[in-house]
Design a protein around this motif. Structure first.
Motif, PDB file in Angstrom:
ATOM      1  N   SER A  13       5.135  13.597 -24.868  1.00  0.00           N
ATOM      2  CA  SER A  13       6.975  13.435 -25.531  1.00  0.00           C
ATOM      3  C   SER A  13       7.514  13.348 -24.038  1.00  0.00           C
ATOM      4  O   SER A  13       6.768  13.615 -22.882  1.00  0.00           O
ATOM      5  CB  SER A  13       6.941  15.020 -25.636  1.00  0.00           C
ATOM      6  OG  SER A  13       8.441  15.388 -25.632  1.00  0.00           O
ATOM      7  N   ARG A  21      11.238  18.538 -27.185  1.00  0.00           N
ATOM      8  CA  ARG A  21      10.505  19.684 -26.268  1.00  0.00           C
ATOM      9  C   ARG A  21      10.490  20.699 -27.011  1.00  0.00           C
ATOM     10  O   ARG A  21       9.454  21.498 -27.941  1.00  0.00           O
ATOM     11  CB  ARG A  21      10.038  19.498 -25.143  1.00  0.00           C
ATOM     12  CG  ARG A  21       9.597  18.455 -24.365  1.00  0.00           C
ATOM     13  CD  ARG A  21       8.637  18.183 -23.708  1.00  0.00           C
ATOM     14  NE  ARG A  21       8.545  16.636 -22.917  1.00  0.00           N
ATOM     15  CZ  ARG A  21       7.525  17.026 -22.093  1.00  0.00           C
ATOM     16  NH1 ARG A  21       7.184  18.128 -21.006  1.00  0.00           N
ATOM     17  NH2 ARG A  21       6.814  16.241 -21.061  1.00  0.00           N
ATOM     18  N   PHE A  37       2.109  19.767 -24.552  1.00  0.00           N
ATOM     19  CA  PHE A  37       2.888  18.476 -23.753  1.00  0.00           C
ATOM     20  C   PHE A  37       2.023  17.206 -23.284  1.00  0.00           C
ATOM     21  O   PHE A  37       1.482  18.176 -22.362  1.00  0.00           O
ATOM     22  CB  PHE A  37       3.704  18.385 -23.337  1.00  0.00           C
ATOM     23  CG  PHE A  37       5.361  19.289 -24.354  1.00  0.00           C
ATOM     24  CD1 PHE A  37       5.415  18.713 -25.824  1.00  0.00           C
ATOM     25  CD2 PHE A  37       5.848  20.020 -24.553  1.00  0.00           C
ATOM     26  CE1 PHE A  37       6.579  19.043 -26.719  1.00  0.00           C
ATOM     27  CE2 PHE A  37       6.287  20.703 -25.354  1.00  0.00           C
ATOM     28  CZ  PHE A  37       6.796  20.570 -26.197  1.00  0.00           C
ATOM     29  N   ASP A  94       6.431  14.227 -31.008  1.00  0.00           N
ATOM     30  CA  ASP A  94       7.082  15.268 -31.101  1.00  0.00           C
ATOM     31  C   ASP A  94       8.046  15.652 -31.730  1.00  0.00           C
ATOM     32  O   ASP A  94       9.038  15.680 -31.959  1.00  0.00           O
ATOM     33  CB  ASP A  94       8.003  15.375 -29.214  1.00  0.00           C
ATOM     34  CG  ASP A  94       8.325  14.238 -28.987  1.00  0.00           C
ATOM     35  OD1 ASP A  94       8.889  13.570 -29.943  1.00  0.00           O
ATOM     36  OD2 ASP A  94       9.398  14.368 -27.812  1.00  0.00           O
TER      37      ASP A  94
END
Length: 263
Positions: A13, A21, A37, A94
């Protein structure tokens, strides 16, 4: 509840994509496994080379900046996996909706010990495919092998050996990363997938590859004879992959899985 120690989960992401997110994090509240992430790249990482003129001659066009960033993001994760204290990596982007029950189950399975070094959990195209094992994982899922370009890097499982192969043959960018990963004949990894997919892509704008096909891309003139031969060779390789005899690695995997059933 923690994911089994041999599996890591990373979600690619862009750091600035705060809404995406937050949306992913909300959807993963009840995931029941650990994930993190991974900051997506916007330019090629050190260790990657990109010759725009050569790529245009081979692939037919230069790559969009988003495609270069996407390639670099995945390449960096492959390098991370090789040196990480885990056996395999689940890579997500994402913009996906995840069946976390399936992810928890597959996280507990060391796929390489079953002969699977790379496993797609999603594909964007209805590419040609062949059965490897049916059923597989559960009564209603199947292990298939894509023989054409399935495209998409939204979700997959990768072993250390798989990562090493992708790195070894993919340090020179010659196509988008999903095209490269689909080319079994380049790196030797079978393009395996579980079907039905446990992941699907949300309908929203891409923050990594946006603009891939939305704007005209300048082209070079006629390719050189060398590049023309590479194009022809790739078409022949794809044709053989779709219509030819299955590679020995695919037949070996089928025998291995059959033997496990008989134990």
């Amino acid at each position: 509840m923690s994911t089994q120690p041999h599996t890591a989960i990373r979600v690619i992401s862009l750091p600035a994509a705060r809404e995406r997110r937050q949306a992913f994090a909300r959807s993963a509240v009840a995931a029941g496994c650990e994930w993190e992430f991974f900051d997506a790249h916007t330019t090629p990482v050190s260790g990657l080379s990109y010759d725009e003129k050569r790529v245009t001659g081979i692939y037919g066009r230069k790559l969009h900046p988003g495609e270069l960033g996407c390639y670099s993001s995945h390449f960096a994760l492959w390098r991370w996996l090789v040196n990480a204290d885990c056996e395999q990596l689940i890579v997500l982007e994402d913009d996906v909706v995840v069946d976390w029950d399936f992810i928890r189950d597959i996280s507990a399975i060391p796929m390489a010990r079953r002969g699977i070094e790379y496993l797609r959990l999603f594909a964007k195209m209805p590419a040609p495919w062949r059965f490897i094992a049916s059923p597989y994982f559960d009564k209603y899922r199947h292990l298939i092998r894509f023989t054409g370009y399935a495209l998409g890097t939204q979700a997959y499982v990768l072993s250390k050996i798989g990562a090493e192969r992708l790195i070894r043959h993919g340090s020179n960018i010659e196509a988008p990363v999903d095209v490269y990963m689909d080319r079994t004949w380049d790196h030797g990894l079978l393009n395996l997938a579980v079907y039905p997919f446990p992941i699907y892509e949300r309908h929203q704008r891409s923050s990594i590859g946006e603009g891939r096909f939305s704007a005209p891309i300048s082209r070079w003139g006629q390719p050189s004879l060398g590049n023309l031969w590479i194009r022809v060779r790739r078409k022949l390789q794809l044709n053989w992959a779709i219509h030819g005899v299955s590679p020995s690695s695919a037949r070996a995997l089928q025998r291995l899985l059959k033997a496990r059933e008989d134990v």
